[in-house]
Structure formats: C-alpha cells, structure tokens
Design an enzyme around this catalytic site. Structure first.
Site, short mmCIF file in Angstrom:
data_model
loop_
_atom_site.label_atom_id
_atom_site.label_comp_id
_atom_site.label_asym_id
_atom_site.label_seq_id
_atom_site.Cartn_x
_atom_site.Cartn_y
_atom_site.Cartn_z
N TRP A 102 39.10 40.32 37.03
CA TRP A 102 38.56 41.65 37.54
C TRP A 102 38.81 41.80 39.09
O TRP A 102 39.32 42.61 39.62
CB TRP A 102 37.41 42.08 36.78
CG TRP A 102 37.24 42.52 35.31
CD1 TRP A 102 36.47 42.08 34.56
CD2 TRP A 102 38.07 43.53 34.97
NE1 TRP A 102 36.71 42.62 33.38
CE2 TRP A 102 38.04 43.52 33.48
CE3 TRP A 102 39.22 44.52 35.43
CZ2 TRP A 102 38.74 44.56 32.55
CZ3 TRP A 102 39.67 45.56 34.53
CH2 TRP A 102 39.40 45.41 33.33
N ASP A 172 31.45 44.78 42.34
CA ASP A 172 31.74 45.46 40.94
C ASP A 172 30.92 44.97 40.07
O ASP A 172 30.87 43.76 39.49
CB ASP A 172 33.29 45.13 40.75
CG ASP A 172 33.60 45.48 39.09
OD1 ASP A 172 32.90 46.34 38.42
OD2 ASP A 172 34.75 45.36 38.92
N LYS A 196 29.75 49.42 29.64
CA LYS A 196 29.20 48.13 29.41
C LYS A 196 27.82 48.01 29.25
O LYS A 196 27.17 47.78 28.16
CB LYS A 196 29.60 46.91 30.47
CG LYS A 196 30.76 46.38 30.35
CD LYS A 196 31.96 47.14 30.75
CE LYS A 196 33.42 46.55 30.49
NZ LYS A 196 34.30 46.34 31.70
#
Ligand SMILES: *Cc1c(COP(=O)(O)O)cnc(C)c1O
Length: 360
Positions: A102, A172, A196
């Site tokens: 990511w 993030d 999530k």
C-alpha cells in the site's frame, strides 16, 4: 441463517448487532417513514445522523478541536493523490516510508506531484519488517512524511509512531484505525477507507489538522481540495449517506463495548492467541518479524504449500472463510478486525490444530 466467520481483509466482516439494527431501521428510520438511503442529505433527519456519527468518532478517538473530520468518497486510493495535492504547498518534496504494497502505491501516485524521498525501504526483507526508529532520517524541508502504520497485505504494523518533528505526519490507517488508542495530535492527517474497520466500502474518512487545509493549487479539481469539503461539512456534493450512517452505527457499537481502550485489549488478546497457535507448531509459521506483527491482518503459511487448497476447503466446512492470502504473497491471511468476535479466533485455532493432526 448461517453467519460465517469471515476473515476477509476488506470489505470485511461487520458487527452482527450493527447489521441487525440497520435491518430493523431499513424501511422506516426512526418514524421518518423512509430508509436512510432515501433521505435528503440536507434534511433534518439525515443531518442528525451525520452529526452524531462525527461526534461519536471524535469522542472515540479523542480528536482535538483543531482537526476536521471529513466523510469522503474515492477510497484510500484517492487520498494517495489528495495528500500531495493539498499538503505540498510551495514545497517540492515529501518523505515516504516504503514498507509494503500500500505504501508502494501511495508513493507511485505521489510521484505524479512531487519528488518523493524514500526514507526507508524494507522491500529487501519482502516487507516482513519495519524500519528501526533510530534509522529514520527525515528531510526537514519535506512538505510531509507519509507512512502506512499497518500494511494490510503482508501484515506488518509499526510498533511506534515516527517522530517527524515539525513536519506533518500523514498516515494511511485504512486497516488499523479504531483498533487501538492513538494520539491524534501526533499526526497532521489520518485517512482510512471504511471497508476494513469502519463500515461499508464507499466511505473514506479523513482527519486533518486545520492548518493543513486550504493549500491546494488553484487548478486542482474542487472535489480534490480538502477545503471544499471542510467548508461544507462534507456536504459540498452528495456524500455517501448510507455508508456514513452505517459507520455511525459501528461507532455506537464501539462506544457500547467500552471505546478504544476496551477494544484495544480485546484485539491484543485475539491477535496474541492466533500468533501463539502459529508459533507453537512447526506446521504453521509467520514470515513477519515478531516486533511488528499486525493485530489486524495475520498472515501465516503452511510448511507444505500443497496443503493450502485442502486447508481452505476444510476450513470453509467449519464456517471459516476468506482465509486465502493475498495473491501477491500466497499462504493464508486471517484478518481479525474489531468486528471479528473472539469466538472466531477460537474456532480457527481449534481447526488449525485439528488440521495439523490430520495432515502433519
Ligand atoms: C485497503 C487499503 C487501501 C485501498 O483502499 P481503497 O478504499 O480500496 O482505495 C489503501 N491502503 C490500505 C492500508 C488498505 O488496507
């Protein structure tokens, strides 16, 4: 009805109590005679839902008053661009920590807007570790420092918050937000896709310090300017109303559970139990360094990869689903976000022992 234990990395399992409440309120929210999905976002009913969700999130995370909370769309992936667009100002470069798939994507996007200075790169370890805190040498002229506290795919989580001095720290937090208490004041900006640990996909939350708003270049799209959303309480255009509502139900559920102090203890225990089961056997192993194993995403491999398919097939018979590792790393991955009940870990650990007995 059969609810499974869903270990998906995202979109991920939601608390059953939240889904039941959403079901009960589906056709007629609070006597309004309509579903939340059908409401005007500018009406009194919806405004109360939106305001309550924000207030509850602020309370849960103890968000200081000089931070705005934005309820946006576009996923965490849009933030990969919105962060440099809004935070660069007159600066030319930003510092990034490369610790997984990511952060790699965030870096690729940032390169379209600025010079990216890679302060740490753990790719040599196949992203199974995080950089030592003492090794981080930040550039004092950077516009900001970006990192990914929890890398969802490999399952590494920073055991510390980098100290970037006066340079704003951007995180993030898609796969770790609300999993434990954090000191928001240490960050300039926090962002997270909802799917999530917050709610359904389609909602993205940005928590941003006020002085970092209003610095986007003039020629940038209005929708990509934090100021547009901050000035309009995230209602410049139609926000993801149902996702925002559902996130609000999740925040209420978290508060009922005792808030982040309580959920943190539960998460630590859940993860410890699963890692202990992996450690205790030669049949399973974790590739991740012990000091940075994620509480939320627990990858593990079988000593004999030829048994992977069998493992998944047998697990599914016990209601344990979506355990397959990410296509880029293989093996297994159990994502155990807030909504995964402790019972799910117990059933998984018992199944792992049983499978080992039958196949070792
Ligand atoms: C899932 C995830 C993303 C991507 O989120 P989208 O909402 O699909 O854009 C980005 N970063 C992290 C850490 C993630 O877990």
């Amino acid at each position: 009805m059969n609810r499974v234990f869903n270990f998906s990395a995202g979109p991920a399992t939601l608390p059953t109590a939240v889904l039941e409440r959403a079901r009960d309120e589906m056709l007629d929210w609070n006597g309004s005679g309509m579903s939340v999905m059908e409401m005007s976002h500018r009406g009194k009913d919806y405004m109360s839902i939106a305001a309550k969700a924000e207030a509850d999130l602020r309370e849960l995370m103890a968000i200081p008053d000089n931070y705005k909370v934005l309820f946006l769309q576009g996923g965490a992936s849009s933030q990969f661009a919105m962060v440099p667009i809004n935070l660069l100002g007159d600066k030319k470069s930003a510092d990034y920590l490369l610790t997984g798939q990511w952060s790699k994507k965030a870096i690729a996007e940032a390169k379209r807007y600025c010079d990216v200075n890679i302060v740490a790169d753990t790719s040599d370890s196949k992203f199974t570790t995080v950089p030592a805190e003492a090794d981080l040498k930040f550039n004092p002229d950077a516009a900001y420092v970006h990192y990914t506290p929890n890398e969802t795919i490999v399952g590494v989580e920073f055991p510390y918050i980098p100290d970037t001095g006066d340079v704003p720290l951007v995180a993030d937090m898609s796969s770790t937000i609300l999993s434990r208490q954090i000191d928001v004041s240490k960050f300039g900006l926090i962002y997270a896709g909802a799917q999530k640990n917050i709610g359904p996909a389609g909602l993205t939350i940005v928590i941003v310090r006020e002085d970092l708003i209003g610095n986007a270049k003039d020629n940038m799209p209005a929708m990509f300017d934090y100021k547009t959303h901050a000035d309009n309480d995230s209602m410049y255009n139609t926000p993801p109303t149902y996702g925002w509502y559902l996130a609000g139900l999740v925040f209420e559920w978290l508060k009922e559970k005792g808030g982040l102090a309580a959920i943190e203890k539960i998460n630590e225990k859940k993860a410890a139990k699963l890692y202990a089961a992996i450690e205790a056997s030669d049949f399973y192993s974790s590739p991740i360094d012990k000091n940075c194993r994620s509480w939320m995403n627990v990858p593990f491999v079988l000593a004999n990869a030829e048994l992977d398919a069998k493992f998944l097939e047998e697990a599914a018979k016990k209601n344990l689903v979506t355990l397959k590792g990410h296509r880029s790393v293989g093996g297994m991955r159990a994502s155990i976000y807030n909504a995964m009940p402790a019972e799910g870990i117990d059933v998984l650990v018992a199944f792992m022992a049983e499978f080992e007995k039958a196949h070792a």
